[in-house]
Design an enzyme around this catalytic site. Structure first.
Site, mmCIF file in Angstrom:
data_model
loop_
_atom_site.group_PDB
_atom_site.id
_atom_site.type_symbol
_atom_site.label_atom_id
_atom_site.label_comp_id
_atom_site.label_asym_id
_atom_site.label_seq_id
_atom_site.Cartn_x
_atom_site.Cartn_y
_atom_site.Cartn_z
ATOM 1 N N HIS A 130 -9.418 -3.335 -0.821
ATOM 2 C CA HIS A 130 -8.180 -3.883 -1.615
ATOM 3 C C HIS A 130 -8.548 -4.961 -2.299
ATOM 4 C CE1 HIS A 130 -5.011 -2.054 1.193
ATOM 5 N NE2 HIS A 130 -5.681 -1.222 0.603
ATOM 6 N N HIS A 184 -9.450 4.108 -5.537
ATOM 7 C CA HIS A 184 -9.045 3.759 -4.256
ATOM 8 C C HIS A 184 -9.876 4.163 -3.389
ATOM 9 C CE1 HIS A 184 -6.667 2.476 -0.611
ATOM 10 N NE2 HIS A 184 -6.866 3.798 -0.137
ATOM 11 N N LYS A 231 3.673 6.853 5.586
ATOM 12 C CA LYS A 231 3.495 5.593 5.092
ATOM 13 C C LYS A 231 3.861 5.600 3.547
ATOM 14 C CE LYS A 231 0.293 2.095 7.347
ATOM 15 N NZ LYS A 231 -0.972 1.510 7.374
ATOM 16 N N GLU A 235 -12.482 8.851 2.625
ATOM 17 C CA GLU A 235 -11.594 8.618 3.737
ATOM 18 C C GLU A 235 -11.926 9.873 4.905
ATOM 19 O OE1 GLU A 235 -9.353 6.244 3.872
ATOM 20 O OE2 GLU A 235 -8.315 5.801 1.677
ATOM 21 N N ARG A 267 -3.249 2.285 14.716
ATOM 22 C CA ARG A 267 -3.023 2.662 13.367
ATOM 23 C C ARG A 267 -3.743 1.751 12.203
ATOM 24 N NH1 ARG A 267 1.812 6.030 10.180
ATOM 25 N NH2 ARG A 267 0.513 5.906 8.344
ATOM 26 N N HIS A 292 -10.772 -1.245 4.347
ATOM 27 C CA HIS A 292 -9.781 -1.305 3.390
ATOM 28 C C HIS A 292 -9.444 -2.804 2.868
ATOM 29 C CE1 HIS A 292 -9.035 2.810 4.008
ATOM 30 N NE2 HIS A 292 -7.875 2.837 3.410
ATOM 31 N N GLU A 351 2.236 0.703 13.376
ATOM 32 C CA GLU A 351 1.384 -0.014 13.363
ATOM 33 C C GLU A 351 1.419 -1.138 14.086
ATOM 34 O OE1 GLU A 351 -0.682 0.373 9.299
ATOM 35 O OE2 GLU A 351 -1.445 -1.538 9.744
ATOM 36 N N LYS A 358 -5.847 11.827 12.305
ATOM 37 C CA LYS A 358 -4.787 10.783 11.933
ATOM 38 C C LYS A 358 -3.484 10.946 12.455
ATOM 39 C CE LYS A 358 -2.499 8.545 8.149
ATOM 40 N NZ LYS A 358 -2.496 8.290 6.963
ATOM 41 N N ARG A 393 20.101 6.246 0.980
ATOM 42 C CA ARG A 393 19.559 6.030 2.211
ATOM 43 C C ARG A 393 18.703 7.118 2.908
ATOM 44 N NH1 ARG A 393 24.948 3.801 2.118
ATOM 45 N NH2 ARG A 393 24.719 1.387 1.848
ATOM 46 N N ASN A 444 -7.519 1.496 8.651
ATOM 47 C CA ASN A 444 -7.675 0.375 7.451
ATOM 48 C C ASN A 444 -9.071 -0.087 7.339
ATOM 49 O OD1 ASN A 444 -4.966 0.741 6.387
ATOM 50 N ND2 ASN A 444 -4.461 -1.038 7.883
HETATM 51 P P1 NAD Z 1 -3.790 9.879 -7.093
HETATM 52 O O1 NAD Z 1 -2.838 10.258 -6.983
HETATM 53 O O2 NAD Z 1 -4.067 8.982 -8.581
HETATM 54 O O3 NAD Z 1 -4.893 11.353 -7.811
HETATM 55 C C1 NAD Z 1 -6.050 11.229 -8.308
HETATM 56 C C2 NAD Z 1 -6.094 11.714 -9.738
HETATM 57 O O4 NAD Z 1 -6.253 13.124 -9.517
HETATM 58 C C3 NAD Z 1 -4.768 11.910 -10.511
HETATM 59 O O5 NAD Z 1 -5.567 11.649 -11.995
HETATM 60 C C4 NAD Z 1 -4.326 13.077 -10.247
HETATM 61 O O6 NAD Z 1 -3.465 13.379 -11.551
HETATM 62 C C5 NAD Z 1 -5.434 13.961 -9.960
HETATM 63 N N1 NAD Z 1 -5.145 14.936 -9.375
HETATM 64 C C6 NAD Z 1 -4.774 15.133 -8.162
HETATM 65 N N2 NAD Z 1 -4.669 16.607 -7.544
HETATM 66 C C7 NAD Z 1 -5.542 17.109 -8.580
HETATM 67 C C8 NAD Z 1 -5.876 18.516 -8.637
HETATM 68 N N3 NAD Z 1 -5.608 19.259 -7.474
HETATM 69 N N4 NAD Z 1 -6.326 19.027 -9.955
HETATM 70 C C9 NAD Z 1 -6.704 18.169 -10.798
HETATM 71 N N5 NAD Z 1 -5.923 16.766 -10.758
HETATM 72 C C10 NAD Z 1 -5.590 16.161 -9.541
HETATM 73 O O7 NAD Z 1 -4.896 9.272 -6.373
HETATM 74 P P2 NAD Z 1 -5.320 9.674 -4.772
HETATM 75 O O8 NAD Z 1 -6.759 9.299 -4.501
HETATM 76 O O9 NAD Z 1 -4.808 10.888 -4.560
HETATM 77 O O10 NAD Z 1 -4.327 8.540 -3.940
HETATM 78 C C11 NAD Z 1 -4.817 7.334 -4.053
HETATM 79 C C12 NAD Z 1 -3.483 6.460 -3.655
HETATM 80 O O11 NAD Z 1 -3.229 6.990 -2.299
HETATM 81 C C13 NAD Z 1 -3.514 4.959 -3.481
HETATM 82 O O12 NAD Z 1 -2.164 4.704 -4.382
HETATM 83 C C14 NAD Z 1 -3.433 4.498 -2.020
HETATM 84 O O13 NAD Z 1 -2.812 3.499 -1.965
HETATM 85 C C15 NAD Z 1 -2.633 5.732 -1.496
HETATM 86 N N6 NAD Z 1 -2.794 5.920 -0.171
HETATM 87 C C16 NAD Z 1 -1.929 6.067 0.646
HETATM 88 C C17 NAD Z 1 -2.048 6.250 2.160
HETATM 89 C C18 NAD Z 1 -1.000 6.488 3.045
HETATM 90 O O14 NAD Z 1 -0.898 6.489 4.080
HETATM 91 N N7 NAD Z 1 0.279 6.443 2.391
HETATM 92 C C19 NAD Z 1 -3.343 6.486 2.554
HETATM 93 C C20 NAD Z 1 -4.436 6.545 1.608
HETATM 94 C C21 NAD Z 1 -4.312 6.132 0.140
HETATM 95 N N1 GLY Z 2 -4.194 5.059 5.442
HETATM 96 C C1 GLY Z 2 -3.587 3.978 6.546
HETATM 97 C C2 GLY Z 2 -2.458 4.645 7.444
HETATM 98 O O1 GLY Z 2 -1.813 5.788 7.056
HETATM 99 O O2 GLY Z 2 -2.123 3.836 8.311
#
Ligand code: NAD
Ligand code: GLY
Length: 370
Positions: A256, A270, A146, A188, A245, A252, A240, A230, A124, A249
């Site tokens: 998406h 992404h 998030k 972003e 918030r 997005h 949101e 942010k 939890r 997006n």
């Molecule tokens: P990811 O986590 O897949 O990382 C991208 C790639 O880079 C992976 O292969 C990873 O292993 C590699 N990598 C990361 N850091 C590295 C480093 N320092 N050196 C070498 N390789 C490295 O993708 P991302 O672009 O970081 O994140 C995308 C995800 O984030 C999506 O799932 C998206 O939905 C999510 N997201 C979430 C929010 C939120 O608010 N929670 C906001 C935006 C995106």
């Molecule tokens: N990336 C969208 C949010 O954090 O709300």
């Protein structure tokens, strides 16, 4: 090695600091240990990041007497699924975590979203720290709480709001980030300019090339500014609820839809989908009579100049179908009561949530690219 800069995410009872600077991972224990509720932590990372930084972080925490195990998931969006989530939860339980064990997410947005979701439901809720290693994670996903995994019908549909206790954004780790990932993260960054600040948008137009080229000062400035933007939004609308918030997006809903059509695969990252989606959202905003056509032209030209994707047809080997793309608009979390909701621009630096967007218009915008 200078002192890191701090952005405070102000949330009653759940506030935390984001530290932005260099050398943070090397000195991680100095920042993390004061936050720990016990001497036990679990690092969750992916196969790429874990190989480069996992042992270093573990060894550094060991110097402060922290018992620390590493759990490694496969790299990539495919890991934000039920199977990996189940594996992770079972591994965490097998390590006999208790409510004082801290989970440390070391990786990009995939690791952060998955590990954060796991932390939010394990026993939890156990404490959680983010060490974002991709540009995208440093400027967006590690901030604001998030967390999510994907469902077969759509992205990020299973998740929670769960704030970390600390975020360490170390510019050193961006040196090993593949250029394609850096560009994806930059989408972003410039998003904050488009939705909130014409001045920051201008900064991006001038400094975007430096950020992509690995200039540490430009990257730290981009991360710091992005986190400030942010944090401002999250402080006002953490869950949101107020159409605030949701502005994050921007691009997005189109993005998406493209990601869903490419199966959330390496075909389209992404951040790449967000870049194309923001260009498309500029066209929608123009077609709604809100902004001139020049906004889209300038943004697309900027992305092109940086070697980024700016058009659905930039996605190699992908054959798009207009109706298939448009069909995802109604699946989106932002669709309410059958009406389409898009984030649009009233001007550069001023985004709004438009409800009741005509589905035919949105489809038309997609069709105009294909
Ligand atoms: P990811 O986590 O897949 O990382 C991208 C790639 O880079 C992976 O292969 C990873 O292993 C590699 N990598 C990361 N850091 C590295 C480093 N320092 N050196 C070498 N390789 C490295 O993708 P991302 O672009 O970081 O994140 C995308 C995800 O984030 C999506 O799932 C998206 O939905 C999510 N997201 C979430 C929010 C939120 O608010 N929670 C906001 C935006 C995106
Ligand atoms: N990336 C969208 C949010 O954090 O709300």
């Amino acid at each position: 090695m200078s002192q890191p800069k701090t952005v405070q995410v102000e949330l009653a009872g759940r506030g935390y600091d984001i530290l932005v600077g260099s050398g943070l991972l090397k000195r991680a224990a100095d920042y993390i240990v004061p936050k720990l509720a016990s001497k036990k932590a679990i690092i969750v990372t992916d196969a790429h990041v874990g190989t480069i930084y996992g042992s270093q972080l573990k060894a550094n925490l060991r110097t402060a007497d922290i018992t620390c195990e590493i759990l490694t998931i496969p790299a990539g969006e495919g890991s934000k699924n039920f199977a990996t989530f189940e594996w992770l939860m079972n591994q965490l339980l097998a390590l006999k975590v208790d409510r004082k064990t801290t989970i440390i997410a070391l990786g990009g947005g995939v690791v952060g979203d998955l590990a954060g979701f796991a932390a939010s439901v394990l026993l939890r809720g156990v404490p959680f720290i983010q060490i974002p290693t991709s540009l995208l994670a440093q400027v967006d996903s590690s901030v604001g709480g998030k967390t999510a995994i994907n469902a077969s019908v759509g992205k990020n549909l299973i998740g929670s709001f769960y704030q970390p206790q600390l975020v360490l954004a170390d510019s050193d780790v961006l040196k090993t980030l593949p250029p394609r990932e850096l560009k994806a993260g930059y989408a972003e960054v410039i998003k904050y300019g488009l939705i909130m600040s014409p001045e920051f948008y201008e900064d991006c137009l001038s400094d975007g090339a430096k950020i992509i080229a690995g200039d540490e000062e430009a990257q730290q400035y981009a991360v710091l500014a992005s986190c400030q933007f942010k944090a401002e939004i999250v402080k006002m609308d953490e869950r949101e609820k107020d159409d605030l918030r949701a502005l994050l997006n921007f691009g997005h809903t189109f993005g998406h839809a493209l990601e869903a059509e490419t199966g959330f695969s390496e075909t389209l990252l992404h951040g790449e989908a967000v870049a194309i989606g923001m260009v498309m959202a500029c066209r929608l905003s123009h077609r709604m009579g809100l902004i001139g056509a020049d906004v889209e032209t300038q943004l697309a030209a900027h992305f092109k100049a940086l070697g980024m994707m700016a058009h659905p047809n930039d996605v190699k080997g992908q054959r798009w179908a207009v109706d298939a793309i448009a069909s995802h608009f109604a699946d989106d979390k932002k669709a309410e009561g059958g009406k389409l909701t898009f984030v649009v621009l009233n001007e550069i630096g001023r985004a709004v949530v438009a409800k009741n967007v005509d589905a035919a218009l949105a489809r038309d915008v997609v069709a105009s690219y294909l």
